[in-house]
Design a protein around this motif. Sequence first.
Motif, mmCIF file in Angstrom:
data_model
loop_
_atom_site.group_PDB
_atom_site.id
_atom_site.type_symbol
_atom_site.label_atom_id
_atom_site.label_comp_id
_atom_site.label_asym_id
_atom_site.label_seq_id
_atom_site.Cartn_x
_atom_site.Cartn_y
_atom_site.Cartn_z
ATOM 1 N N ASN A 118 0.788 -1.150 -0.072
ATOM 2 C CA ASN A 118 -0.144 0.089 0.164
ATOM 3 C C ASN A 118 0.860 1.222 -0.053
ATOM 4 O O ASN A 118 0.280 2.322 0.195
ATOM 5 N N LYS A 119 2.097 1.187 -0.122
ATOM 6 C CA LYS A 119 3.102 2.206 -0.093
ATOM 7 C C LYS A 119 3.566 2.549 -1.567
ATOM 8 O O LYS A 119 3.757 1.673 -2.438
ATOM 9 N N ALA A 120 3.406 3.808 -1.921
ATOM 10 C CA ALA A 120 3.930 4.274 -3.213
ATOM 11 C C ALA A 120 5.073 4.148 -3.514
ATOM 12 O O ALA A 120 6.043 4.280 -2.665
ATOM 13 N N VAL A 121 5.724 3.786 -4.532
ATOM 14 C CA VAL A 121 7.134 3.415 -5.078
ATOM 15 C C VAL A 121 7.621 4.779 -5.717
ATOM 16 O O VAL A 121 7.078 5.278 -6.584
ATOM 17 N N PRO A 122 8.536 5.437 -5.155
ATOM 18 C CA PRO A 122 9.294 6.464 -5.660
ATOM 19 C C PRO A 122 9.605 6.212 -6.955
ATOM 20 O O PRO A 122 10.254 5.403 -7.315
ATOM 21 N N GLU A 123 9.320 7.417 -7.778
ATOM 22 C CA GLU A 123 9.567 7.365 -9.207
ATOM 23 C C GLU A 123 11.188 7.466 -9.178
ATOM 24 O O GLU A 123 11.649 7.048 -10.542
ATOM 25 N N SER A 124 11.776 7.811 -8.306
ATOM 26 C CA SER A 124 13.306 8.085 -8.497
ATOM 27 C C SER A 124 14.179 6.710 -8.035
ATOM 28 O O SER A 124 15.218 6.791 -7.967
ATOM 29 N N LEU A 125 13.342 5.907 -7.826
ATOM 30 C CA LEU A 125 13.818 4.533 -7.417
ATOM 31 C C LEU A 125 14.728 3.847 -8.623
ATOM 32 O O LEU A 125 14.326 4.064 -10.060
#
Length: 452
Positions: free
Chosen positions: A70-77
């Motif tokens: 339920n946690k958003a994945v950072p686009e900067s990963l």
Amino acid sequence: MKLSGKLVEEISEGVRRQNVNLSFSGVHTDSRQPMVDGLFIPIVGERFDGHGFIHTAIEKGATASLWQKNKAVPESLPEGFQLFYVKETIQGLQQLSKRYLNHINPIVVGVTGSNGKTTTKDILDSVLSTSYKTYKTQGNYNNHIGLPLTILGMESDCELLILEMGMSGFGEIEVLSLIGEPHYAVVTNIGESHIEQLGSREGIAQAKMEIVEGLQESGKVFIDGDEPLLKPFYHNNVITCGFTDTCDSKILNVSTSDYGFRFSLKGEETIYELPLLGRHNIKNAAYAIMVGRELGLSEKSIQTGLKQVNLTGMRLERITGLNGSTIINDAYNASPTSMKAAIEAVKELPGYSKKVLILGDMYELGPDEEELHRSVAAVIEEPITHLFTVGEKGQWILDAFNEKNDHRLIVQSFLYKEDLIASTVRLLDSETVVLIKASRGLQLETITKHLM
């Protein structure tokens, strides 16, 4: 240790950037620590969320992470960074540790109790490592996060795993036992620690005996046979140890020496030697002997293990102080039971004309905390020569001692620990031994550097 990405994938509900050839050098929950080729597990707590530190973990060398769905994945990963999606990361950590435990399949010994868990763990390790490749709980990693991390920290060639199991409330030991599934379990004793949460010593006994919930079907439990509160838990798989006649393994022929104790067990001719302070540690050693016997260790191996035992710090730790004095640092934690035991240990030490007690506050004792502090005074007597108490709760110990009208001891109370240093330093010479004992929150060990 080497953990395969395939094993992690087995407990996940999906992956990002699947790479079946990944393997990990270790599992980490602290993003500040080096973790080259490591698996990061972001813990979600009441006041923090480890997911927010994913970039720091990557900088420290992590190559993959569990990730709460339920946690958003950072686009900067980074494009190639792998995530293993789970419903909840602590639960994922526990499931992963159980998979890894089943994969390695060592003999598991679980240890719990109000006092003496860590010491018993250390003695068990010293004895059993003479015949097995062992791994044990490091530091205080004994809760719902620390125990899984302990399991995941063992090497693939581990033959015997010793898991310390701590708790502060009902149901917590059960969780740990179901993860570890011990072949053998030890319940050292029932004291007063966490009585504020558990309501009574009966409640503490019930919570500690949750260790049987995950016990292997053929497993055995070694418990304190001197403790009446444990009698309701006697079953066919229970073996009792202690000083009373009804114990399955009765401790006999106790004698002191300059370095510790000698003793024997009922039905055995062997005289065991234990180089530790504190008569209570004889029972802790007896648990290790009994487990060793169950595992087929020879008398020679057990004796060797007992003689080379090395305890985790701040457990009746003997330190050389100023002017050749002796400092006994037992400041890791305290309850009335363990404080009395430490005082008795100092009373038994030969060769000291000055025996100084520095006793401080004990926490989590509930509504009876004043009475429990005052109970410690019952064992404060000659050959103790000085009693220094620290803190508002520590004052209750001194008040109860003063009511005994024993004027042979020099007594003094201090509100702050720093204030007692000068009074203590004046006493230090080769004939002085000082005991330092209080609950962890007081951090009483910080004064030892001024006495060394």
